[in-house]
Each structure stands twice: as structure tokens, then as C-alpha cells.
Design a protein around this motif. Structure first.
Motif, mmCIF file in Angstrom:
data_model
loop_
_atom_site.group_PDB
_atom_site.id
_atom_site.type_symbol
_atom_site.label_atom_id
_atom_site.label_comp_id
_atom_site.label_asym_id
_atom_site.label_seq_id
_atom_site.Cartn_x
_atom_site.Cartn_y
_atom_site.Cartn_z
ATOM 1 N N SER A 1 50.744 2.149 48.346
ATOM 2 C CA SER A 1 50.265 3.141 49.213
ATOM 3 C C SER A 1 50.855 4.341 48.388
ATOM 4 O O SER A 1 51.414 5.368 48.776
ATOM 5 C CB SER A 1 51.244 3.049 50.364
ATOM 6 O OG SER A 1 52.561 3.203 50.236
ATOM 7 N N SER B 1 50.085 10.881 43.261
ATOM 8 C CA SER B 1 50.942 11.154 44.283
ATOM 9 C C SER B 1 52.377 10.995 44.181
ATOM 10 O O SER B 1 53.307 11.180 44.997
ATOM 11 C CB SER B 1 50.484 10.105 45.518
ATOM 12 O OG SER B 1 50.876 8.900 44.999
ATOM 13 N N ARG C 1 46.897 14.369 48.076
ATOM 14 C CA ARG C 1 45.747 13.621 48.663
ATOM 15 C C ARG C 1 46.546 12.260 49.019
ATOM 16 O O ARG C 1 47.303 11.738 48.377
ATOM 17 C CB ARG C 1 44.861 13.417 47.535
ATOM 18 C CG ARG C 1 43.895 14.822 47.477
ATOM 19 C CD ARG C 1 42.663 14.418 46.320
ATOM 20 N NE ARG C 1 41.773 13.597 47.075
ATOM 21 C CZ ARG C 1 40.808 12.874 46.604
ATOM 22 N NH1 ARG C 1 40.738 12.680 45.325
ATOM 23 N NH2 ARG C 1 40.180 11.985 47.062
ATOM 24 N N PRO C 2 45.811 11.853 50.181
ATOM 25 C CA PRO C 2 46.491 10.546 50.424
ATOM 26 C C PRO C 2 45.923 9.367 49.465
ATOM 27 O O PRO C 2 44.558 9.562 49.194
ATOM 28 C CB PRO C 2 45.856 10.172 51.741
ATOM 29 C CG PRO C 2 44.964 11.014 52.047
ATOM 30 C CD PRO C 2 45.085 12.273 51.218
#
Length: 128
Positions: A7, A12, A40-41
Motif C-alpha cells: 500500500s 508516497s 496521491r494514493p
């Protein structure tokens, strides 16, 4: 082949973590412009070769048992390992293009398709 989904993605996480965890050259990190992906994811696919055919070796550096050994992993020395990893990358890319991923707005990071030092290999298997 094992395919991990994590994730986070390049951008990130900060440059220091990227450098220390992945061992990527700081110039490469900057040239790849991963900072453009901040806020941003992101998620990443990490294909892992479980039964490599390439075999490395470990040798003693000196007779001192406290000296670190010489380690030569010989990653991807066997062409089958390269082919398996390329197949794993292609599978991850296909999964990313499924309706389920499109429904959440997922897309392949275009930065990963134009990495510095790799563009001379075109867009096919050699690039991957």
C-alpha cells in the motif's frame, strides 16, 4: 513467482526511505521524478522470484571470523529467472488494467514506463 501488493508506491515514501530500503541511487530517484507522485494514493506490485535457477556464492573475506563475508548473489544470471520476472511484471500490469482496478481509478504510473537508464530498451520485454 509470488506477487505482493503493497500500500505504497514510489513517491508516497520519502527519498531517504527509498534509498535505504530499496538501495536505489539518489540521482535515479530524482531523475525518475517520483516526487511528482507525492500526496496521491499509490500501491505497488512487487513480483518475487521464489525458486531462482541462478546460484550465487558466499566466501570468506579473511580468516577473521568477524569480517563480513564476500557475497555474490549472481541475480538473474540464468535467463529463465529473467523470463519469469518479466512474466510476473506482465501479470501485475494485466491485473492493474482489470475492471476492478479501473473502477477505483487505478492506473500504471507513467513514470515507471520511462525510467532513466532504461528507455534505450524500448517498450517490450527488454525494458521490463
Amino acid at each position: 513467482m509470488e506477487l505482493h501488493m503493497v500500500s505504497f508506491g514510489m513517491g508516497s515514501i520519502d527519498e531517504d526511505f527509498t534509498y535505504n530500503w530499496l538501495g536505489l541511487d539518489r540521482k535515479f530517484i530524482k531523475d525518475a521524478n517520483y516526487a511528482a507522485q507525492e500526496n496521491r494514493p499509490l500501491f505497488s506490485w512487487i513480483p518475487s522470484l521464489l525458486q531462482p535457477k541462478s546460484v550465487g556464492d558466499i566466501r570468506l573475506r579473511t580468516s577473521d571470523p568477524l569480517d563480513y563475508p564476500l557475497i555474490d548473489p549472481r541475480y538473474y544470471e540464468n535467463e529463465e529467472d529473467v523470463k519469469t520476472m518479466v512474466a510476473g511484471i506482465k501479470i501485475a500490469m494485466k491485473i492493474s488494467e482489470t475492471a476492478a482496478f479501473k473502477a477505483i481509478g487505478a492506473e500504471i504510473n507513467p513514470h515507471n514506463l520511462n525510467l532513466p537508464g532504461c528507455t534505450q530498451y524500448g517498450k517490450g520485454d527488454e525494458y521490463l
